[in-house]
Design a protein around this motif. Structure first.
Motif, PDB file in Angstrom:
ATOM      1  N   SER A  47      -2.535 -10.823  -5.700  1.00 47.04           N
ATOM      2  CA  SER A  47      -2.766 -10.767  -4.256  1.00 47.04           C
ATOM      3  C   SER A  47      -3.614 -11.978  -3.888  1.00 47.04           C
ATOM      4  O   SER A  47      -4.180 -12.649  -4.760  1.00 47.04           O
ATOM      5  CB  SER A  47      -3.506  -9.480  -3.891  1.00 47.04           C
ATOM      6  OG  SER A  47      -4.818  -9.508  -4.423  1.00 47.04           O
ATOM      7  N   GLU A  49      -6.452 -11.826  -2.577  1.00 41.90           N
ATOM      8  CA  GLU A  49      -7.793 -11.465  -3.036  1.00 41.90           C
ATOM      9  C   GLU A  49      -7.952 -11.744  -4.527  1.00 41.90           C
ATOM     10  O   GLU A  49      -8.988 -12.246  -4.969  1.00 41.90           O
ATOM     11  CB  GLU A  49      -8.065  -9.986  -2.745  1.00 41.90           C
ATOM     12  CG  GLU A  49      -9.459  -9.535  -3.105  1.00 41.90           C
ATOM     13  CD  GLU A  49      -9.694  -8.068  -2.766  1.00 41.90           C
ATOM     14  OE1 GLU A  49     -10.251  -7.365  -3.630  1.00 41.90           O
ATOM     15  OE2 GLU A  49      -9.325  -7.643  -1.660  1.00 41.90           O
ATOM     16  N   ASP A  50      -6.911 -11.433  -5.316  1.00 39.17           N
ATOM     17  CA  ASP A  50      -6.946 -11.738  -6.750  1.00 39.17           C
ATOM     18  C   ASP A  50      -7.118 -13.234  -6.982  1.00 39.17           C
ATOM     19  O   ASP A  50      -7.866 -13.659  -7.875  1.00 39.17           O
ATOM     20  CB  ASP A  50      -5.652 -11.289  -7.443  1.00 39.17           C
ATOM     21  CG  ASP A  50      -5.447  -9.795  -7.467  1.00 39.17           C
ATOM     22  OD1 ASP A  50      -6.441  -9.039  -7.412  1.00 39.17           O
ATOM     23  OD2 ASP A  50      -4.262  -9.379  -7.532  1.00 39.17           O
ATOM     24  N   TYR A  68      -4.564 -18.176   1.866  1.00 42.22           N
ATOM     25  CA  TYR A  68      -3.307 -17.734   2.486  1.00 42.22           C
ATOM     26  C   TYR A  68      -2.408 -18.910   2.846  1.00 42.22           C
ATOM     27  O   TYR A  68      -1.194 -18.865   2.619  1.00 42.22           O
ATOM     28  CB  TYR A  68      -3.580 -16.869   3.724  1.00 42.22           C
ATOM     29  CG  TYR A  68      -3.881 -15.436   3.382  1.00 42.22           C
ATOM     30  CD1 TYR A  68      -2.861 -14.561   3.005  1.00 42.22           C
ATOM     31  CD2 TYR A  68      -5.176 -14.947   3.419  1.00 42.22           C
ATOM     32  CE1 TYR A  68      -3.124 -13.245   2.684  1.00 42.22           C
ATOM     33  CE2 TYR A  68      -5.451 -13.621   3.098  1.00 42.22           C
ATOM     34  CZ  TYR A  68      -4.424 -12.773   2.735  1.00 42.22           C
ATOM     35  OH  TYR A  68      -4.692 -11.468   2.411  1.00 42.22           O
ATOM     36  N   GLU A  82       7.050 -14.500  -3.039  1.00 43.49           N
ATOM     37  CA  GLU A  82       6.209 -13.500  -2.365  1.00 43.49           C
ATOM     38  C   GLU A  82       6.849 -12.131  -2.556  1.00 43.49           C
ATOM     39  O   GLU A  82       8.049 -11.982  -2.366  1.00 43.49           O
ATOM     40  CB  GLU A  82       6.148 -13.860  -0.875  1.00 43.49           C
ATOM     41  CG  GLU A  82       5.308 -12.945  -0.043  1.00 43.49           C
ATOM     42  CD  GLU A  82       5.349 -13.368   1.419  1.00 43.49           C
ATOM     43  OE1 GLU A  82       4.461 -14.122   1.833  1.00 43.49           O
ATOM     44  OE2 GLU A  82       6.295 -12.951   2.110  1.00 43.49           O
ATOM     45  N   ASP A  84       6.489  -7.912  -1.612  1.00 44.95           N
ATOM     46  CA  ASP A  84       5.860  -6.899  -0.763  1.00 44.95           C
ATOM     47  C   ASP A  84       6.225  -5.537  -1.332  1.00 44.95           C
ATOM     48  O   ASP A  84       7.373  -5.112  -1.246  1.00 44.95           O
ATOM     49  CB  ASP A  84       6.339  -7.019   0.679  1.00 44.95           C
ATOM     50  CG  ASP A  84       5.600  -6.087   1.628  1.00 44.95           C
ATOM     51  OD1 ASP A  84       4.936  -5.137   1.156  1.00 44.95           O
ATOM     52  OD2 ASP A  84       5.702  -6.305   2.842  1.00 44.95           O
ATOM     53  N   GLU A  87       2.138  -2.079  -0.107  1.00 43.05           N
ATOM     54  CA  GLU A  87       0.740  -1.706  -0.343  1.00 43.05           C
ATOM     55  C   GLU A  87      -0.169  -2.133   0.796  1.00 43.05           C
ATOM     56  O   GLU A  87      -1.366  -1.899   0.762  1.00 43.05           O
ATOM     57  CB  GLU A  87       0.229  -2.381  -1.621  1.00 43.05           C
ATOM     58  CG  GLU A  87       0.992  -2.006  -2.867  1.00 43.05           C
ATOM     59  CD  GLU A  87       0.614  -2.906  -4.026  1.00 43.05           C
ATOM     60  OE1 GLU A  87      -0.119  -2.426  -4.913  1.00 43.05           O
ATOM     61  OE2 GLU A  87       1.029  -4.074  -4.041  1.00 43.05           O
ATOM     62  N   PHE A  89      -0.453  -5.349   1.549  1.00 51.92           N
ATOM     63  CA  PHE A  89      -0.722  -6.762   1.273  1.00 51.92           C
ATOM     64  C   PHE A  89       0.414  -7.276   0.400  1.00 51.92           C
ATOM     65  O   PHE A  89       1.168  -6.498  -0.181  1.00 51.92           O
ATOM     66  CB  PHE A  89      -2.078  -6.961   0.581  1.00 51.92           C
ATOM     67  CG  PHE A  89      -2.209  -6.249  -0.735  1.00 51.92           C
ATOM     68  CD1 PHE A  89      -1.839  -6.849  -1.920  1.00 51.92           C
ATOM     69  CD2 PHE A  89      -2.715  -4.948  -0.781  1.00 51.92           C
ATOM     70  CE1 PHE A  89      -1.950  -6.182  -3.135  1.00 51.92           C
ATOM     71  CE2 PHE A  89      -2.841  -4.270  -1.988  1.00 51.92           C
ATOM     72  CZ  PHE A  89      -2.456  -4.896  -3.166  1.00 51.92           C
ATOM     73  N   LYS A  90       0.537  -8.575   0.318  1.00 54.42           N
ATOM     74  CA  LYS A  90       1.600  -9.179  -0.475  1.00 54.42           C
ATOM     75  C   LYS A  90       1.035  -9.639  -1.819  1.00 54.42           C
ATOM     76  O   LYS A  90      -0.149  -9.870  -1.967  1.00 54.42           O
ATOM     77  CB  LYS A  90       2.204 -10.353   0.284  1.00 54.42           C
ATOM     78  CG  LYS A  90       2.942  -9.889   1.531  1.00 54.42           C
ATOM     79  CD  LYS A  90       3.658 -11.019   2.190  1.00 54.42           C
ATOM     80  CE  LYS A  90       4.555 -10.590   3.312  1.00 54.42           C
ATOM     81  NZ  LYS A  90       4.081  -9.660   4.249  1.00 54.42           N
ATOM     82  N   ARG A  91       1.930  -9.747  -2.763  1.00 55.53           N
ATOM     83  CA  ARG A  91       1.587 -10.269  -4.078  1.00 55.53           C
ATOM     84  C   ARG A  91       2.451 -11.500  -4.331  1.00 55.53           C
ATOM     85  O   ARG A  91       3.521 -11.639  -3.747  1.00 55.53           O
ATOM     86  CB  ARG A  91       1.844  -9.234  -5.171  1.00 55.53           C
ATOM     87  CG  ARG A  91       0.923  -8.021  -5.092  1.00 55.53           C
ATOM     88  CD  ARG A  91       1.296  -7.048  -6.193  1.00 55.53           C
ATOM     89  NE  ARG A  91       0.541  -5.817  -6.112  1.00 55.53           N
ATOM     90  CZ  ARG A  91      -0.430  -5.483  -6.954  1.00 55.53           C
ATOM     91  NH1 ARG A  91      -0.781  -6.305  -7.912  1.00 55.53           N
ATOM     92  NH2 ARG A  91      -1.048  -4.335  -6.834  1.00 55.53           N
TER      93      ARG A  91
END
Length: 161
Positions: A47, A49-50, A68, A82, A84, A87, A89-91
């Motif tokens: 993500s 965040e990751d 982003y 990408e 989805d 969740e 959010f995307k990974r």
């Protein structure tokens, strides 16, 4: 299922990203290259965040907007895909020649496990043909509990419970 991220493959992808940036008149900043290094150098589905967390652990940092925007540029370059999984959010995962594959998503810890099964590929084609449909692509995500979380849940030690 993992996809080898050899040093040579990662280096080639990073160079391809530099070329993409140059060809599109985008600056090859240290932050962009560090973000690319994180995403292109792993087999995980990260993500945003990751990515930011990994940057910090490497002694680098980038603002959320920069992460982003860089992820978007990496996707546009074709070097990153990408995902989805619903969740919220995307990974992101490196696309380096990754064959079509499916995903198992643990609803407790968020672990994503990839798998490929030729029987499933044949079945989706047969199902499409049975409905007079010409299949182009499909996506399958199976939601549930990974083995670690299932064992934890059975013993009452699941995180968040």
């Amino acid at each position: 299922m993992t996809h080898p991220s050899t040093d040579a493959a990662v280096a080639a992808d990073k160079e391809a990203f530099r070329v993409f940036l140059r060809d599109h008149n985008l600056p090859a900043t240290a932050q962009r290259l560090a973000i690319a290094d994180v995403v292109l150098g792993t087999d995980r589905h990260l993500s945003a965040e990751d990515v930011a967390t990994e940057l910090r652990s490497r002694g680098a940092s980038a603002g959320t907007a920069t992460v982003y925007r860089t992820l978007d540029v990496l996707v546009r370059s074709g070097l990153v895909v990408e995902r989805d999984f619903g969740e919220g959010f995307k990974r992101y995962e490196a696309s380096r020649g990754v064959p079509h594959h499916e995903h198992l998503l643990c609803t407790v810890c968020g672990r994503v496990t990839e798998f490929r099964d030729e029987r499933l590929e044949r079945m989706t084609t047969l199902l499409a043909e049975a409905h007079d449909f010409s299949r182009q692509r499909h996506r399958l995500v199976i939601y549930g509990l990974c083995g670690d979380c299932r064992r934890g849940r059975l013993s009452g030690t699941v995180r968040g419970s």
